[in-house]
Design an enzyme around this catalytic site. Sequence first.
Site, PDB file in Angstrom:
ATOM      1  N   CYS A   8      10.955  -7.509  15.944  1.00 17.93           N
ATOM      2  CA  CYS A   8       9.726  -7.893  16.664  1.00 17.93           C
ATOM      3  C   CYS A   8       9.971  -8.993  17.705  1.00 17.93           C
ATOM      4  O   CYS A   8       9.163  -9.172  18.611  1.00 17.93           O
ATOM      5  CB  CYS A   8       8.653  -8.348  15.686  1.00 17.93           C
ATOM      6  SG  CYS A   8       8.289  -7.120  14.441  1.00 17.93           S
ATOM      7  N   HIS A  21       3.010 -12.408  19.441  1.00 14.45           N
ATOM      8  CA  HIS A  21       3.348 -11.145  18.784  1.00 14.45           C
ATOM      9  C   HIS A  21       2.166 -10.752  17.898  1.00 14.45           C
ATOM     10  O   HIS A  21       1.675 -11.560  17.105  1.00 14.45           O
ATOM     11  CB  HIS A  21       4.620 -11.336  17.957  1.00 14.45           C
ATOM     12  CG  HIS A  21       4.923 -10.205  17.034  1.00 14.45           C
ATOM     13  ND1 HIS A  21       4.730  -8.893  17.386  1.00 14.45           N
ATOM     14  CD2 HIS A  21       5.402 -10.190  15.768  1.00 14.45           C
ATOM     15  CE1 HIS A  21       5.075  -8.115  16.372  1.00 14.45           C
ATOM     16  NE2 HIS A  21       5.479  -8.874  15.376  1.00 14.45           N
ATOM     17  N   ASN A  61       0.731  -3.454  14.827  1.00 12.93           N
ATOM     18  CA  ASN A  61       1.918  -4.253  15.144  1.00 12.93           C
ATOM     19  C   ASN A  61       2.968  -3.313  15.741  1.00 12.93           C
ATOM     20  O   ASN A  61       3.552  -2.504  15.038  1.00 12.93           O
ATOM     21  CB  ASN A  61       2.408  -4.903  13.842  1.00 12.93           C
ATOM     22  CG  ASN A  61       3.713  -5.656  14.003  1.00 12.93           C
ATOM     23  OD1 ASN A  61       4.429  -5.491  14.974  1.00 12.93           O
ATOM     24  ND2 ASN A  61       4.033  -6.480  13.017  1.00 12.93           N
TER      25      ASN A  61
HETATM   26  O1  UT7 Z   1       6.223  -8.190  12.613  1.00 11.83           O
HETATM   27  C1  UT7 Z   1       6.751  -8.721  11.448  1.00 11.83           C
HETATM   28  C2  UT7 Z   1       6.576  -7.758  10.348  1.00 11.83           C
HETATM   29  N1  UT7 Z   1       5.674  -7.983   9.302  1.00 11.83           N
HETATM   30  C3  UT7 Z   1       4.693  -8.889   9.122  1.00 11.83           C
HETATM   31  O2  UT7 Z   1       4.490  -9.727   9.907  1.00 11.83           O
HETATM   32  C4  UT7 Z   1       3.864  -8.829   7.891  1.00 11.83           C
HETATM   33  C5  UT7 Z   1       3.327 -10.144   7.463  1.00 11.83           C
HETATM   34  N2  UT7 Z   1       2.551 -10.005   6.267  1.00 11.83           N
HETATM   35  C6  UT7 Z   1       1.315  -9.459   6.252  1.00 11.83           C
HETATM   36  O3  UT7 Z   1       0.776  -9.114   7.279  1.00 11.83           O
HETATM   37  C7  UT7 Z   1       0.597  -9.374   4.926  1.00 11.83           C
HETATM   38  O4  UT7 Z   1       1.384 -10.020   3.963  1.00 11.83           O
HETATM   39  C8  UT7 Z   1       0.289  -7.914   4.469  1.00 11.83           C
HETATM   40  C9  UT7 Z   1      -0.748  -7.326   5.389  1.00 11.83           C
HETATM   41  C10 UT7 Z   1       1.562  -7.067   4.549  1.00 11.83           C
HETATM   42  C11 UT7 Z   1      -0.234  -7.951   3.055  1.00 11.83           C
HETATM   43  O5  UT7 Z   1      -1.406  -8.756   2.981  1.00 11.83           O
HETATM   44  P1  UT7 Z   1      -1.513  -9.922   1.876  1.00 11.83           P
HETATM   45  O6  UT7 Z   1      -2.845 -10.486   2.028  1.00 11.83           O
HETATM   46  O7  UT7 Z   1      -0.338 -10.833   2.084  1.00 11.83           O
HETATM   47  O8  UT7 Z   1      -1.400  -9.130   0.526  1.00 11.83           O
HETATM   48  P2  UT7 Z   1      -0.302  -9.289  -0.646  1.00 11.83           P
HETATM   49  O9  UT7 Z   1       1.026  -8.778  -0.188  1.00 11.83           O
HETATM   50  O10 UT7 Z   1      -0.367 -10.670  -1.199  1.00 11.83           O
HETATM   51  O11 UT7 Z   1      -0.872  -8.302  -1.726  1.00 11.83           O
HETATM   52  C12 UT7 Z   1      -2.109  -8.516  -2.402  1.00 11.83           C
HETATM   53  C13 UT7 Z   1      -2.485  -7.243  -3.148  1.00 11.83           C
HETATM   54  C14 UT7 Z   1      -1.325  -6.663  -3.943  1.00 11.83           C
HETATM   55  O12 UT7 Z   1      -1.859  -6.086  -5.126  1.00 11.83           O
HETATM   56  P3  UT7 Z   1      -1.712  -6.838  -6.531  1.00 11.83           P
HETATM   57  O13 UT7 Z   1      -0.236  -6.986  -6.752  1.00 11.83           O
HETATM   58  O14 UT7 Z   1      -2.431  -8.135  -6.344  1.00 11.83           O
HETATM   59  O15 UT7 Z   1      -2.388  -5.878  -7.475  1.00 11.83           O
HETATM   60  C15 UT7 Z   1      -0.793  -5.562  -3.068  1.00 11.83           C
HETATM   61  O16 UT7 Z   1      -0.167  -4.522  -3.796  1.00 11.83           O
HETATM   62  O17 UT7 Z   1      -2.832  -6.255  -2.179  1.00 11.83           O
HETATM   63  C16 UT7 Z   1      -2.088  -5.054  -2.466  1.00 11.83           C
HETATM   64  N3  UT7 Z   1      -1.884  -4.320  -1.228  1.00 11.83           N
HETATM   65  C17 UT7 Z   1      -2.791  -3.430  -0.761  1.00 11.83           C
HETATM   66  N4  UT7 Z   1      -3.988  -3.033  -1.227  1.00 11.83           N
HETATM   67  C18 UT7 Z   1      -4.666  -2.117  -0.488  1.00 11.83           C
HETATM   68  C19 UT7 Z   1      -0.828  -4.373  -0.368  1.00 11.83           C
HETATM   69  N5  UT7 Z   1      -1.020  -3.520   0.643  1.00 11.83           N
HETATM   70  C20 UT7 Z   1      -2.220  -2.921   0.442  1.00 11.83           C
HETATM   71  C21 UT7 Z   1      -2.975  -1.958   1.140  1.00 11.83           C
HETATM   72  N6  UT7 Z   1      -4.185  -1.599   0.640  1.00 11.83           N
HETATM   73  N7  UT7 Z   1      -2.538  -1.400   2.277  1.00 11.83           N
END
Ligand code: UT7
Length: 331
Positions: free
Chosen positions: A118, A258, A288
């Site tokens: 990225c 970004h 993204n």
């Molecule tokens: O360009 C660089 C590349 N990447 C990034 O910049 C990504 C940066 N990170 C993010 O944008 C966020 O961390 C995400 C959007 C990927 C995830 O959001 P979050 O608020 O950080 O969620 P989390 O990873 O803390 O997960 C919370 C819960 C989990 O469930 P449990 O373990 O609490 O039961 C995940 O499994 O949300 C769950 N989860 C989802 N639920 C519904 C993760 N993805 C999804 C989804 N739909 N798509």
Amino acid sequence: MNSSAISVGLAGLGFSIPEHVVDNHYFTRFVETSDEWIVQRTGIKERRWLQPGEKPSDLFTAAGKMALERAGLAASEVDLIVVCTVSGDHQGTPASACIVQENLGAKKAAAFDLQAACAGFLYGLQVGVQFIQSGTYQNVLVIGGECLSRISDIYDRNSVIIFGDGAGAALLQPHSVCQQGLIEAITIGADGSGAAYIARPRGGGIERLTPDILSEGTHLIRMQGREVYRFAVSRMTRLMRWAMEGQKEEDLALVVPHQVNRRILETATQKLGFPEEKVYINIDRFGNTSAGSVPIAMCEAEDAGLFEKDKLIIIAAFGSGLTWGAARIRW
Ligand code: UT7
């Protein structure tokens, strides 16, 4: 930057995105998720994905062509094409930049790909700046773009929902020639201790692809979202602070970050006290697009009349590697 070196400017910007729109409901066919969750946690409402028969190099070429047209430069005059991507037409070789060179008819241009995920466009800009400052080249076309939809796992809800396809481009020239978009300061950096945070864990040069790897999908992108999130907030804040050091806030026209996650961008820019209207966000429409995100957003912002003459544009990005980069541009 070396103050005695040739100053470099952005002579023209361009971008290209696929026509096909993928909304959040699409993912509910494959994983447990919802439109509400995706919008709330990322700010993404839809993204664009290439369709069968369409190639990443189509996007790279179209973005590059637009940048050249806007700069008023013939493709035959381009000295170097740098395509910043981790998802080009082919795995490793040939470079997508060579395909773009042929498509554009940029016969005299050297061409290579650059991988910094990225942060790729920022790395590409830095490379272009160095070639021009050294006096080696006059016209450097930097293209940042991705087609991460093709290397994402539709069954991995942690990552697949955030990525969109698209490409953006900038033609760099000595500022004395183009008289706009002066790159006043630019920085790039990396921290390999975070290499596992966003990775395609298997396949690659480490081992041959096997049917097991293919069925697990571990040759596709895996992301430790939370770790990346924490890193992103602190790094993006530091990068933007660096870019604004010694500058007056009233000189700031726009921050073009970004497009990583709306919450990350809001947290980082609020920490720095940037007013909401000075931060360009299009993640709701494109998701993204990795190396494409900054130049696509810049081009849209320029078209919207948000680049004021002689005012500052701050761009900043981070990505897999981990890598990062930022620049301060006086328009
Ligand atoms: O360009 C660089 C590349 N990447 C990034 O910049 C990504 C940066 N990170 C993010 O944008 C966020 O961390 C995400 C959007 C990927 C995830 O959001 P979050 O608020 O950080 O969620 P989390 O990873 O803390 O997960 C919370 C819960 C989990 O469930 P449990 O373990 O609490 O039961 C995940 O499994 O949300 C769950 N989860 C989802 N639920 C519904 C993760 N993805 C999804 C989804 N739909 N798509």
